[in-house]
Design a protein around this motif. Sequence first.
Motif, PDB file in Angstrom:
ATOM      1  N   VAL A  82       0.260  -1.106   0.425  1.00 30.42           N
ATOM      2  CA  VAL A  82      -0.297  -0.494   0.014  1.00 30.42           C
ATOM      3  C   VAL A  82       1.082   1.284  -0.254  1.00 30.42           C
ATOM      4  O   VAL A  82       0.302   2.510  -0.439  1.00 30.42           O
ATOM      5  N   SER A  83       1.977   0.872   0.758  1.00 32.70           N
ATOM      6  CA  SER A  83       2.855   2.433   0.805  1.00 32.70           C
ATOM      7  C   SER A  83       3.248   2.378  -0.466  1.00 32.70           C
ATOM      8  O   SER A  83       3.573   3.737  -1.246  1.00 32.70           O
ATOM      9  N   LEU A  84       3.747   1.771  -1.239  1.00 30.12           N
ATOM     10  CA  LEU A  84       4.307   1.589  -2.399  1.00 30.12           C
ATOM     11  C   LEU A  84       3.098   2.221  -3.231  1.00 30.12           C
ATOM     12  O   LEU A  84       4.034   3.291  -4.109  1.00 30.12           O
ATOM     13  N   PHE A  85       2.316   1.863  -3.648  1.00 24.29           N
ATOM     14  CA  PHE A  85       1.076   1.691  -4.323  1.00 24.29           C
ATOM     15  C   PHE A  85       1.031   3.867  -4.239  1.00 24.29           C
ATOM     16  O   PHE A  85       0.662   4.487  -5.009  1.00 24.29           O
ATOM     17  N   SER A  86       1.219   3.915  -2.950  1.00 26.29           N
ATOM     18  CA  SER A  86       0.742   5.705  -2.255  1.00 26.29           C
ATOM     19  C   SER A  86       1.845   6.304  -2.440  1.00 26.29           C
ATOM     20  O   SER A  86       1.814   7.645  -3.510  1.00 26.29           O
ATOM     21  N   PHE A  87       3.149   6.291  -3.231  1.00 29.93           N
ATOM     22  CA  PHE A  87       4.432   6.758  -3.439  1.00 29.93           C
ATOM     23  C   PHE A  87       4.222   7.205  -4.729  1.00 29.93           C
ATOM     24  O   PHE A  87       4.464   8.386  -5.423  1.00 29.93           O
ATOM     25  N   LEU A  88       3.942   5.947  -5.091  1.00 28.50           N
ATOM     26  CA  LEU A  88       3.434   6.044  -6.729  1.00 28.50           C
ATOM     27  C   LEU A  88       2.659   7.231  -7.277  1.00 28.50           C
ATOM     28  O   LEU A  88       2.953   7.410  -8.104  1.00 28.50           O
ATOM     29  N   VAL A  89       1.707   6.830  -6.534  1.00 26.21           N
ATOM     30  CA  VAL A  89      -0.309   7.527  -6.832  1.00 26.21           C
ATOM     31  C   VAL A  89       0.644   9.037  -6.655  1.00 26.21           C
ATOM     32  O   VAL A  89       0.281  10.039  -7.369  1.00 26.21           O
ATOM     33  N   LEU A  90       1.515   9.403  -5.517  1.00 26.54           N
ATOM     34  CA  LEU A  90       2.291  10.401  -5.657  1.00 26.54           C
ATOM     35  C   LEU A  90       3.130  11.288  -6.363  1.00 26.54           C
ATOM     36  O   LEU A  90       4.028  12.160  -6.090  1.00 26.54           O
ATOM     37  N   THR A  91       3.393  10.561  -6.854  1.00 24.53           N
ATOM     38  CA  THR A  91       4.793  11.246  -7.848  1.00 24.53           C
ATOM     39  C   THR A  91       4.071  11.432  -9.369  1.00 24.53           C
ATOM     40  O   THR A  91       3.390  10.981  -9.868  1.00 24.53           O
ATOM     41  N   PRO A  92       4.497  12.744  -9.877  1.00 23.99           N
ATOM     42  CA  PRO A  92       4.340  13.275 -11.022  1.00 23.99           C
ATOM     43  C   PRO A  92       4.943  12.207 -12.863  1.00 23.99           C
ATOM     44  O   PRO A  92       5.493  11.923 -12.297  1.00 23.99           O
ATOM     45  N   ILE A  93       3.701  12.281 -12.757  1.00 27.84           N
ATOM     46  CA  ILE A  93       3.360  11.930 -14.292  1.00 27.84           C
ATOM     47  C   ILE A  93       4.448  13.012 -15.235  1.00 27.84           C
ATOM     48  O   ILE A  93       3.077  14.250 -15.657  1.00 27.84           O
ATOM     49  N   SER A  94       4.841  12.851 -16.033  1.00 29.79           N
ATOM     50  CA  SER A  94       5.532  13.388 -17.428  1.00 29.79           C
ATOM     51  C   SER A  94       4.869  13.089 -18.144  1.00 29.79           C
ATOM     52  O   SER A  94       4.219  11.790 -18.644  1.00 29.79           O
ATOM     53  N   VAL A  95       4.055  14.300 -19.338  1.00 29.40           N
ATOM     54  CA  VAL A  95       3.404  14.079 -20.597  1.00 29.40           C
ATOM     55  C   VAL A  95       4.525  14.521 -21.711  1.00 29.40           C
ATOM     56  O   VAL A  95       4.925  15.351 -21.638  1.00 29.40           O
ATOM     57  N   PHE A  96       4.768  13.631 -22.240  1.00 31.04           N
ATOM     58  CA  PHE A  96       5.652  14.066 -23.838  1.00 31.04           C
ATOM     59  C   PHE A  96       4.413  14.081 -24.902  1.00 31.04           C
ATOM     60  O   PHE A  96       4.000  12.469 -25.357  1.00 31.04           O
ATOM     61  N   LEU A 108       1.005  11.580 -31.020  1.00 34.40           N
ATOM     62  CA  LEU A 108       1.360  11.067 -30.046  1.00 34.40           C
ATOM     63  C   LEU A 108       1.757  10.970 -28.225  1.00 34.40           C
ATOM     64  O   LEU A 108       2.499  12.156 -28.564  1.00 34.40           O
ATOM     65  N   VAL A 109       0.667  11.058 -27.774  1.00 38.31           N
ATOM     66  CA  VAL A 109       1.149  11.628 -26.239  1.00 38.31           C
ATOM     67  C   VAL A 109       1.498  10.433 -25.432  1.00 38.31           C
ATOM     68  O   VAL A 109       0.116   9.972 -25.751  1.00 38.31           O
ATOM     69  N   ILE A 110       2.438  11.047 -24.917  1.00 37.23           N
ATOM     70  CA  ILE A 110       3.221   9.758 -23.664  1.00 37.23           C
ATOM     71  C   ILE A 110       2.910  10.403 -22.255  1.00 37.23           C
ATOM     72  O   ILE A 110       3.608  11.588 -22.147  1.00 37.23           O
ATOM     73  N   ASN A 111       2.182   9.137 -21.427  1.00 37.60           N
ATOM     74  CA  ASN A 111       2.841   9.743 -19.509  1.00 37.60           C
ATOM     75  C   ASN A 111       3.541   8.772 -19.710  1.00 37.60           C
ATOM     76  O   ASN A 111       3.680   7.295 -19.945  1.00 37.60           O
TER      77      ASN A 111
END
Length: 435
Positions: A103-117, A122-125
Amino acid sequence: MTFAEKFTEKGQYYASKIQQNKYMQAISNGLMSLLPIMIIGAFSTLLSSMQIEVYQSMIAPFRDIIALPAQFTTNALAIYAAFSIAYKLAGLYGKEGLIPGFVSLFSFLVLTPISVFEDGELVINALTFDWLGARGLFAAMIVGVLTARLYVFFVDKNLVITMPEGVPPTIAKTFSGLVPAVLVAVLLTITAGLWKMTEFGSFHQFVYTILQIPLQSLGGSIWSICIALLIMQLLWVFGIHGAIVVLAVIRPIMTALDLENLAAYQAGEPMPNLVTGSFWSIYANFSAMLGLVVVLLFLSKSKQFKIIGKLGAPGALFGIHEPLIFGLPIVMNPILAIPYILSPVVCVVIGYILTVTNILPIPIGMQVPFGAPIVLSGILQGSWKLGVAQLLMIPLCALIYYPFVRILDKKNAEQELAQETQEKAAEQSMDRVIS
């Protein structure tokens, strides 16, 4: 009660409070359990980035493969930390740590910003490594502690699904943690959305700006490391395990500083941090006590001191000092306390001056296993010069120790001589009685 007794009593009380603090234990033990991962990444970085022209030409075709482990260890350590810290904290509260860790691993990832290119239409997340390494480490610590504590809270409030008897234990444990896990996940997902609406844009950016940068600036100064060393050595003098107390506080800061240096070394860039955990290890862990060993073995006349020197020498070569601390003893010994506190600080200050003046290189942040001997521990930090510096500081520390050891040595030698004289007199008297 004397001042020393009062200090020891108070010191042991506060030291035990720090050691017993579950959050400090979870962070410290969680980071310590990552040592194998950190060592894998450190060796990968060292082997792929050694600045030797012939060597680099030889490994050029497969350098990227050698560097690959570092990408998924050193540059992604915050992911491992988020899981490990939550796992350890849940265990300290008597709960199974696997689900809180996930759950901590999920929470850390969900709080991590996703970069958009954007690549044409084509839009890449993409989840980049920007916040998965040193920059995200403090956020991982906070997330690990917070999610595990929330999970334990919900479990203690009995917000669980209880399976009937006969259900396999693994399935029963999974379902019992289902509701707390979902509740924590929902709360952290909402939190991630709220942070996106702030001026920081993400929880990671907030922690890095407000907490991590100031702490690293404070913890990465020569003054902070000297103060930490003074406190640690003083605690040892009063019989308190100073390393456990002090390192529990500064290890998170030093680890983040080391990771930044290691990443910079891998990228071929100047290393940003001079004072790090590696710097501490090189200059404070070995030379000071080996200087004491030299005095005991070669400059003392007391048989007791020579024996203690022989017993303490092997451990001192590998950074293990307890035989000397308790054997002489240094504990509660006001005479030896002075050089014991002073010598590692002198080594650190000299190492700092030599590094600032570019005579010695900055340590690369290699996570060297505990017990790596003197010289090797310095060489693994990126240069043979560091290993040589460790050796050259031994006679300096011997000079610091010598006048203080000499005071005790003279007293001990006189007592030993008097005892030998008494024993010989007793033997001669016994011989005359027998004859």
